[in-house]
Design a protein around this motif. Sequence first.
Motif, PDB file in Angstrom:
ATOM      1  N   ALA A  26       0.832  -1.207   0.000  1.00  0.00           N
ATOM      2  CA  ALA A  26       0.000   0.000   0.000  1.00  0.00           C
ATOM      3  C   ALA A  26       0.866   1.256   0.000  1.00  0.00           C
ATOM      4  N   ARG A  27       1.937   1.231   0.753  1.00  0.00           N
ATOM      5  CA  ARG A  27       2.831   2.404   0.783  1.00  0.00           C
ATOM      6  C   ARG A  27       3.476   2.646  -0.576  1.00  0.00           C
ATOM      7  N   VAL A  28       3.924   1.580  -1.213  1.00  0.00           N
ATOM      8  CA  VAL A  28       4.566   1.721  -2.530  1.00  0.00           C
ATOM      9  C   VAL A  28       3.560   2.248  -3.556  1.00  0.00           C
ATOM     10  N   VAL A  29       2.379   1.657  -3.576  1.00  0.00           N
ATOM     11  CA  VAL A  29       1.351   2.072  -4.532  1.00  0.00           C
ATOM     12  C   VAL A  29       0.910   3.504  -4.240  1.00  0.00           C
ATOM     13  N   ALA A  30       0.673   3.827  -2.983  1.00  0.00           N
ATOM     14  CA  ALA A  30       0.245   5.189  -2.624  1.00  0.00           C
ATOM     15  C   ALA A  30       1.306   6.210  -3.043  1.00  0.00           C
ATOM     16  N   ARG A  31       2.575   5.870  -2.878  1.00  0.00           N
ATOM     17  CA  ARG A  31       3.650   6.788  -3.265  1.00  0.00           C
ATOM     18  C   ARG A  31       3.623   7.039  -4.773  1.00  0.00           C
ATOM     19  N   LYS A  32       3.353   5.991  -5.564  1.00  0.00           N
ATOM     20  CA  LYS A  32       3.259   6.168  -7.022  1.00  0.00           C
ATOM     21  C   LYS A  32       2.129   7.148  -7.374  1.00  0.00           C
ATOM     22  N   PHE A  33       0.970   6.949  -6.742  1.00  0.00           N
ATOM     23  CA  PHE A  33      -0.161   7.842  -6.993  1.00  0.00           C
ATOM     24  C   PHE A  33       0.127   9.251  -6.466  1.00  0.00           C
ATOM     25  N   ASP A  34       0.700   9.352  -5.269  1.00  0.00           N
ATOM     26  CA  ASP A  34       1.016  10.667  -4.703  1.00  0.00           C
ATOM     27  C   ASP A  34       1.935  11.455  -5.630  1.00  0.00           C
ATOM     28  N   ASP A  35       2.968  10.801  -6.127  1.00  0.00           N
ATOM     29  CA  ASP A  35       3.900  11.474  -7.041  1.00  0.00           C
ATOM     30  C   ASP A  35       3.189  11.935  -8.312  1.00  0.00           C
ATOM     31  N   ALA A  36       2.298  11.102  -8.836  1.00  0.00           N
ATOM     32  CA  ALA A  36       1.589  11.445 -10.071  1.00  0.00           C
ATOM     33  C   ALA A  36       0.602  12.595  -9.860  1.00  0.00           C
ATOM     34  N   PHE A  37      -0.058  12.625  -8.706  1.00  0.00           N
ATOM     35  CA  PHE A  37      -1.055  13.666  -8.432  1.00  0.00           C
ATOM     36  C   PHE A  37      -0.444  14.972  -7.923  1.00  0.00           C
ATOM     37  N   LYS A  38       0.831  14.950  -7.570  1.00  0.00           N
ATOM     38  CA  LYS A  38       1.470  16.132  -6.972  1.00  0.00           C
ATOM     39  C   LYS A  38       1.274  17.410  -7.800  1.00  0.00           C
ATOM     40  N   PRO A  39       1.408  17.374  -9.130  1.00  0.00           N
ATOM     41  CA  PRO A  39       1.202  18.608  -9.907  1.00  0.00           C
ATOM     42  C   PRO A  39      -0.204  19.201  -9.754  1.00  0.00           C
ATOM     43  N   GLY A  41      -1.796  19.200  -6.870  1.00  0.00           N
ATOM     44  CA  GLY A  41      -1.915  19.716  -5.514  1.00  0.00           C
ATOM     45  C   GLY A  41      -2.704  18.830  -4.564  1.00  0.00           C
ATOM     46  N   VAL A  42      -2.891  17.556  -4.937  1.00  0.00           N
ATOM     47  CA  VAL A  42      -3.575  16.607  -4.057  1.00  0.00           C
ATOM     48  C   VAL A  42      -2.746  15.326  -3.968  1.00  0.00           C
ATOM     49  N   ASN A  43      -3.058  14.526  -2.970  1.00  0.00           N
ATOM     50  CA  ASN A  43      -2.426  13.223  -2.864  1.00  0.00           C
ATOM     51  C   ASN A  43      -3.465  12.141  -3.170  1.00  0.00           C
ATOM     52  N   HIS A  44      -3.039  10.888  -3.118  1.00  0.00           N
ATOM     53  CA  HIS A  44      -3.933   9.795  -3.481  1.00  0.00           C
ATOM     54  C   HIS A  44      -5.127   9.702  -2.542  1.00  0.00           C
ATOM     55  N   TRP A  45      -4.924   9.871  -1.248  1.00  0.00           N
ATOM     56  CA  TRP A  45      -6.024   9.821  -0.285  1.00  0.00           C
ATOM     57  C   TRP A  45      -7.048  10.918  -0.604  1.00  0.00           C
ATOM     58  N   GLN A  46      -6.567  12.129  -0.891  1.00  0.00           N
ATOM     59  CA  GLN A  46      -7.476  13.233  -1.213  1.00  0.00           C
ATOM     60  C   GLN A  46      -8.227  12.954  -2.509  1.00  0.00           C
ATOM     61  N   PHE A  47      -7.536  12.421  -3.505  1.00  0.00           N
ATOM     62  CA  PHE A  47      -8.200  12.046  -4.750  1.00  0.00           C
ATOM     63  C   PHE A  47      -9.298  11.030  -4.468  1.00  0.00           C
ATOM     64  N   SER A  48      -8.991  10.012  -3.681  1.00  0.00           N
ATOM     65  CA  SER A  48      -9.976   8.972  -3.367  1.00  0.00           C
ATOM     66  C   SER A  48     -11.173   9.550  -2.628  1.00  0.00           C
ATOM     67  N   LEU A  49     -10.931  10.443  -1.688  1.00  0.00           N
ATOM     68  CA  LEU A  49     -12.021  11.083  -0.955  1.00  0.00           C
ATOM     69  C   LEU A  49     -12.891  11.901  -1.903  1.00  0.00           C
ATOM     70  N   LEU A  50     -12.269  12.697  -2.751  1.00  0.00           N
ATOM     71  CA  LEU A  50     -13.026  13.510  -3.708  1.00  0.00           C
ATOM     72  C   LEU A  50     -13.804  12.631  -4.687  1.00  0.00           C
ATOM     73  N   MET A  51     -13.180  11.569  -5.174  1.00  0.00           N
ATOM     74  CA  MET A  51     -13.858  10.683  -6.122  1.00  0.00           C
ATOM     75  C   MET A  51     -15.052   9.999  -5.459  1.00  0.00           C
ATOM     76  N   THR A  52     -14.923   9.654  -4.203  1.00  0.00           N
ATOM     77  CA  THR A  52     -16.023   9.030  -3.471  1.00  0.00           C
ATOM     78  C   THR A  52     -17.211   9.987  -3.367  1.00  0.00           C
ATOM     79  N   LEU A  53     -16.928  11.276  -3.314  1.00  0.00           N
ATOM     80  CA  LEU A  53     -17.986  12.288  -3.229  1.00  0.00           C
ATOM     81  C   LEU A  53     -18.658  12.575  -4.571  1.00  0.00           C
ATOM     82  N   ALA A 124      -2.944   1.441 -14.286  1.00  0.00           N
ATOM     83  CA  ALA A 124      -2.522   0.470 -15.309  1.00  0.00           C
ATOM     84  C   ALA A 124      -1.071   0.034 -15.076  1.00  0.00           C
ATOM     85  N   GLU A 125      -0.219   0.955 -14.652  1.00  0.00           N
ATOM     86  CA  GLU A 125       1.177   0.602 -14.353  1.00  0.00           C
ATOM     87  C   GLU A 125       1.241  -0.415 -13.218  1.00  0.00           C
ATOM     88  N   VAL A 126       0.441  -0.188 -12.176  1.00  0.00           N
ATOM     89  CA  VAL A 126       0.416  -1.122 -11.046  1.00  0.00           C
ATOM     90  C   VAL A 126      -0.135  -2.471 -11.503  1.00  0.00           C
TER      91      VAL A 126
END
Length: 148
Positions: A26-39, A41-53, A124-126
């Motif tokens: 989970a840490r490795v996967v989350a880091r991949k998403f966090d790095d991708a979402f950084k531009p 201004g959100v991280n993977h957890w924030q993306f998931s929360l927003l998508m859930t809404l 898809a990379e994961v």
Amino acid sequence: MAINIDLDSRLLINKSCFGLNIQRAARVVARKFDDAFKPLGVNHWQFSLLMTLQVPDGMSVGELARSLVVDRTTITANVKPLERASLLTVRVDDEDARAKRIELTEKGRELLKRAFPIWQKVNAEVQNIVGATAGEDLLGGLASITNA
């Protein structure tokens, strides 16, 4: 009777402990998403929360907490920065003045439109790392754990 914990026991835990290995992955996967979402201004957890809404009329704090399998205080703490960034709003529920509803703003929806292709690429990379069939099995197993 004392139990002797030796190197073999450590190796057994290292290799076969679901908690440890799921957490590592989970840490490795989350880091991949966090790095991708950084531009964005959100991280993977924030993306998931927003998508859930991304539902009509948003969700109550309790509904969102149950959906993300966290407690209400975690939701409250994580919603505040997203509200400050104008990605969502928190309002009193129309049917229960004691409850709060959380809804995406237009800015939040626009961010999700930009984030979704990034999510698709990283996901898809994961999946390529795991393999298509193993990935489906893994997701099924994780869902079983979550729903147990």
